[in-house]
Design a protein around this motif. Sequence first.
Motif, PDB file in Angstrom:
ATOM      1  N   TYR A 560       0.824  -1.197   0.000  1.00 36.65           N
ATOM      2  CA  TYR A 560       0.000   0.000   0.000  1.00 36.65           C
ATOM      3  C   TYR A 560       0.864   1.255   0.000  1.00 36.65           C
ATOM      4  O   TYR A 560       1.895   1.324   0.681  1.00 36.65           O
ATOM      5  CB  TYR A 560      -0.883   0.047   1.249  1.00 36.65           C
ATOM      6  N   LYS A 561       0.427   2.266  -0.757  1.00 35.49           N
ATOM      7  CA  LYS A 561       1.011   3.593  -0.613  1.00 35.49           C
ATOM      8  C   LYS A 561       0.761   4.074   0.820  1.00 35.49           C
ATOM      9  O   LYS A 561      -0.373   4.072   1.297  1.00 35.49           O
ATOM     10  CB  LYS A 561       0.376   4.565  -1.596  1.00 35.49           C
ATOM     11  N   GLY A 562       1.818   4.517   1.499  1.00 35.62           N
ATOM     12  CA  GLY A 562       1.704   4.961   2.876  1.00 35.62           C
ATOM     13  C   GLY A 562       2.095   3.920   3.898  1.00 35.62           C
ATOM     14  O   GLY A 562       2.202   4.219   5.098  1.00 35.62           O
ATOM     15  N   ASP A 563       2.341   2.683   3.461  1.00 37.49           N
ATOM     16  CA  ASP A 563       2.735   1.616   4.381  1.00 37.49           C
ATOM     17  C   ASP A 563       4.233   1.745   4.673  1.00 37.49           C
ATOM     18  O   ASP A 563       5.065   1.029   4.114  1.00 37.49           O
ATOM     19  CB  ASP A 563       2.408   0.256   3.765  1.00 37.49           C
ATOM     20  N   CYS A 564       4.575   2.648   5.574  1.00 37.34           N
ATOM     21  CA  CYS A 564       5.978   3.006   5.823  1.00 37.34           C
ATOM     22  C   CYS A 564       6.766   1.857   6.449  1.00 37.34           C
ATOM     23  O   CYS A 564       7.952   1.687   6.166  1.00 37.34           O
ATOM     24  CB  CYS A 564       6.066   4.224   6.733  1.00 37.34           C
ATOM     25  N   ASN A 565       6.133   1.087   7.335  1.00 32.07           N
ATOM     26  CA  ASN A 565       6.841  -0.013   7.988  1.00 32.07           C
ATOM     27  C   ASN A 565       6.686  -1.347   7.254  1.00 32.07           C
ATOM     28  O   ASN A 565       7.128  -2.395   7.731  1.00 32.07           O
ATOM     29  CB  ASN A 565       6.390  -0.170   9.438  1.00 32.07           C
ATOM     30  N   LEU A 566       6.014  -1.308   6.090  1.00 28.15           N
ATOM     31  CA  LEU A 566       5.900  -2.474   5.205  1.00 28.15           C
ATOM     32  C   LEU A 566       5.293  -3.682   5.904  1.00 28.15           C
ATOM     33  O   LEU A 566       5.706  -4.830   5.681  1.00 28.15           O
ATOM     34  CB  LEU A 566       7.277  -2.836   4.636  1.00 28.15           C
ATOM     35  N   ASP A 567       4.281  -3.435   6.762  1.00 28.12           N
ATOM     36  CA  ASP A 567       3.633  -4.552   7.457  1.00 28.12           C
ATOM     37  C   ASP A 567       2.309  -4.945   6.815  1.00 28.12           C
ATOM     38  O   ASP A 567       1.585  -5.787   7.333  1.00 28.12           O
ATOM     39  CB  ASP A 567       3.408  -4.209   8.925  1.00 28.12           C
ATOM     40  N   GLY A 568       1.972  -4.313   5.677  1.00 33.91           N
ATOM     41  CA  GLY A 568       0.751  -4.664   4.968  1.00 33.91           C
ATOM     42  C   GLY A 568      -0.491  -3.964   5.471  1.00 33.91           C
ATOM     43  O   GLY A 568      -1.608  -4.317   5.063  1.00 33.91           O
ATOM     44  N   ASN A 571      -1.883   2.472   9.426  1.00 31.02           N
ATOM     45  CA  ASN A 571      -2.379   2.843  10.750  1.00 31.02           C
ATOM     46  C   ASN A 571      -1.448   3.885  11.383  1.00 31.02           C
ATOM     47  O   ASN A 571      -0.554   4.424  10.733  1.00 31.02           O
ATOM     48  CB  ASN A 571      -2.512   1.612  11.653  1.00 31.02           C
ATOM     49  N   ILE A 572      -1.655   4.141  12.666  1.00 29.57           N
ATOM     50  CA  ILE A 572      -0.907   5.178  13.383  1.00 29.57           C
ATOM     51  C   ILE A 572       0.583   4.871  13.413  1.00 29.57           C
ATOM     52  O   ILE A 572       1.418   5.781  13.495  1.00 29.57           O
ATOM     53  CB  ILE A 572      -1.458   5.344  14.821  1.00 29.57           C
ATOM     54  N   ASP A 608       3.450  14.736   2.415  1.00 27.82           N
ATOM     55  CA  ASP A 608       3.199  13.291   2.431  1.00 27.82           C
ATOM     56  C   ASP A 608       2.541  12.868   3.739  1.00 27.82           C
ATOM     57  O   ASP A 608       1.649  12.020   3.751  1.00 27.82           O
ATOM     58  CB  ASP A 608       4.520  12.534   2.246  1.00 27.82           C
ATOM     59  N   ILE A 609       2.986  13.439   4.843  1.00 22.60           N
ATOM     60  CA  ILE A 609       2.413  13.085   6.147  1.00 22.60           C
ATOM     61  C   ILE A 609       0.937  13.470   6.200  1.00 22.60           C
ATOM     62  O   ILE A 609       0.089  12.700   6.665  1.00 22.60           O
ATOM     63  CB  ILE A 609       3.203  13.763   7.277  1.00 22.60           C
ATOM     64  N   VAL A 610       0.623  14.681   5.723  1.00 15.02           N
ATOM     65  CA  VAL A 610      -0.774  15.128   5.714  1.00 15.02           C
ATOM     66  C   VAL A 610      -1.626  14.199   4.856  1.00 15.02           C
ATOM     67  O   VAL A 610      -2.744  13.810   5.240  1.00 15.02           O
ATOM     68  CB  VAL A 610      -0.869  16.581   5.206  1.00 15.02           C
ATOM     69  N   ARG A 611      -1.108  13.811   3.698  1.00 16.15           N
ATOM     70  CA  ARG A 611      -1.868  12.906   2.821  1.00 16.15           C
ATOM     71  C   ARG A 611      -2.043  11.540   3.474  1.00 16.15           C
ATOM     72  O   ARG A 611      -3.093  10.912   3.323  1.00 16.15           O
ATOM     73  CB  ARG A 611      -1.168  12.775   1.476  1.00 16.15           C
ATOM     74  N   LEU A 612      -1.023  11.058   4.178  1.00 12.16           N
ATOM     75  CA  LEU A 612      -1.135   9.771   4.852  1.00 12.16           C
ATOM     76  C   LEU A 612      -2.197   9.826   5.948  1.00 12.16           C
ATOM     77  O   LEU A 612      -3.020   8.917   6.079  1.00 12.16           O
ATOM     78  CB  LEU A 612       0.219   9.374   5.433  1.00 12.16           C
ATOM     79  N   VAL A 613      -2.186  10.895   6.739  1.00 14.66           N
ATOM     80  CA  VAL A 613      -3.200  11.048   7.788  1.00 14.66           C
ATOM     81  C   VAL A 613      -4.595  11.094   7.172  1.00 14.66           C
ATOM     82  O   VAL A 613      -5.525  10.428   7.651  1.00 14.66           O
ATOM     83  CB  VAL A 613      -2.926  12.318   8.620  1.00 14.66           C
ATOM     84  N   THR A 614      -4.753  11.889   6.093  1.00 15.13           N
ATOM     85  CA  THR A 614      -6.051  11.987   5.421  1.00 15.13           C
ATOM     86  C   THR A 614      -6.498  10.629   4.895  1.00 15.13           C
ATOM     87  O   THR A 614      -7.668  10.251   5.019  1.00 15.13           O
ATOM     88  CB  THR A 614      -5.968  12.993   4.261  1.00 15.13           C
TER      89      THR A 614
END
Length: 619
Positions: A560-568, A571-572, A608-614
């Motif tokens: 997923y786009k936004g999956d920073c920790n690559l856990d699938g 979330n927060i 990017d952070i704002v878009r991820l939160v949204t």
Amino acid sequence: MVFFINFINKIVKYLRISILLVFLFGFLLLAGEIFLVVTNSNRSDFYPNGEQQDMSSGLYSAYVNQVNSEYRNIKSKCALMVDFDLDKDPDLYYGWEDSYYFINKGGVFTSPESENISITGAYGLVAGDIDNNGYPDILKWRYNITDIHEILLNRGGHYFDTYSYFEADEFENMHSNGLLDYDLDGDLDIVTISAWNNPQFHLLENIGLDENGIPQFELKYEFGTNDTSSSRCLAIIDYDNDGDQDVFIVRKWSQNWLMRNETITGFDGNIQYNENLSEPFVNIAMEVNLTDSDVSDYGSQGYGAAWGDYDNDEDFDLYLVNWGVNRLFINNNGLFENIASNEDLEGDSLGNGISWGDFDNDGNNDIWTTNMRNADDLFSITSEGWSNEFSAQFLSSGQDVITSDYDMDGWLDIFVPGLNMGSDGTPVGPKFVSLLYNNQTKHEYDGSKNWLKIILEGSNSYGEQNYPTNKANKSAIGARVKVSAGGNLFSREIIAGKGHGSMDDLILHFGLGNVNNIDQIEIIWPSFNEDLTGLKTSIYQNYPVDTLLTFVEDFGLVGYKGDCNLDGDLNILDITLYINIVLNQIDVDDYTFWHMNLDYNEYLNIIDIVRLVTKILTM
């Protein structure tokens, strides 16, 4: 007595075998059924004798009744079910006198709190990432000839900037549009057709972004003939498997056209790229038997068309909807033969829209057509041939049909854009406008059929001087995917233009039958190898079924786009990690960078952070 007992035992044995055979035959018949339920018709609220309807989709009620004011809000001539927010489920945009936008949240459609998208009326819609910013945009042509035609640039977060791409008098009588990268330079061009006058086929080349980041187009090529025919709509596909997409033009009162793309010539690694052609398309309908001028005394009666590989032989066949007799043109190495009569697929009413899709996931493409004054036809392949036994019985003036798995359960659903059904010559019964059908086949009949869904993303982005590269457009429109599983080969292609002014989902869907493992996935990208010797091809092997896979041209399989920790998951934890990486300027590898780069630029930052939160809040 012993003889009599043996005789009775034999009869019992044969009866048991017969009962078992009947049961098995009945199971096979049951397994071949397709069951869909309308999810936006509360007919029983206005007509007590009507059956209870499912209203779980969140859309307006489609039941035409003077007490029900909602049905006017769901009148539609065109629609898109496309993943506009990149959360891997399709959102909905449709229109006629007005347009409406719905965000998909777990299979339920909700209106955004603020109208950040054009709600002007629409005559037709297609979608693709026209500015290569990573988010699919919308091309909308208007239902009123005095109106401008709009391009809705997707900025992420369900926000769209609206610009005019044509004034009304630039292409008078515009009837349909499509998006394709005709010259494989990495950006999307426009093909448009006019219903009247001459010429009727127009190619507009994408020449890059202006200083404000708005795509610019210039007229590259036009085609017409001196006849009295009207061009109605188009259907795009790479019919000859040479790597560039071609355009079939559906016409009325003369001959249909097949505009073959001349950008690439040659096959199988021995290809030639032809640049800056004065005639990039050539009409070859007569040569390949696609004019269909003998369907009536007046010539072609075409109103809709779509391509699908119905016989799983790696080339695409054409189903043509006429007002009268429909056609199924089977593709035999680039030559076409109409087999609709032999297959009992001619139809018997005023056909308008058409879509291919494997609705029962048995590995064979089915056909859904809309009819102006009768119920739609769902033609499905059974062990005894084609059948329309499971066709929907709702009466709507369907303009087209859109296939997409909106509830993400692996089974294709249907959205039918519809207007009011006229009173003359229509069957007696309740009338409906646009309908959303949820596919219940898995739950009602057969849960043993497997599936695969694939999302593709091209690598291309504009450089500092807005020059495209030899990489694929971001939406990967024009990409061909071949899936090998259980000794079978299934082909799909990403297209942005078919039918009566609409298109299917950009997410590719494969029904696999009882196959339990994917042997190989082959992706032929609409781009070239670095040495420009041939089309870029990616091979991936050994994947499970019943899954959604996303492939990026440069990186292969991603999440997923936004999956920073690559856990699938989103979330927060992803937000916390993102903030830590940005604040501490931590370097990440290219693969991780793709997942974190929500605005598709060169940096990771607060945007990017704002878009991820949204994105997380609106899921």
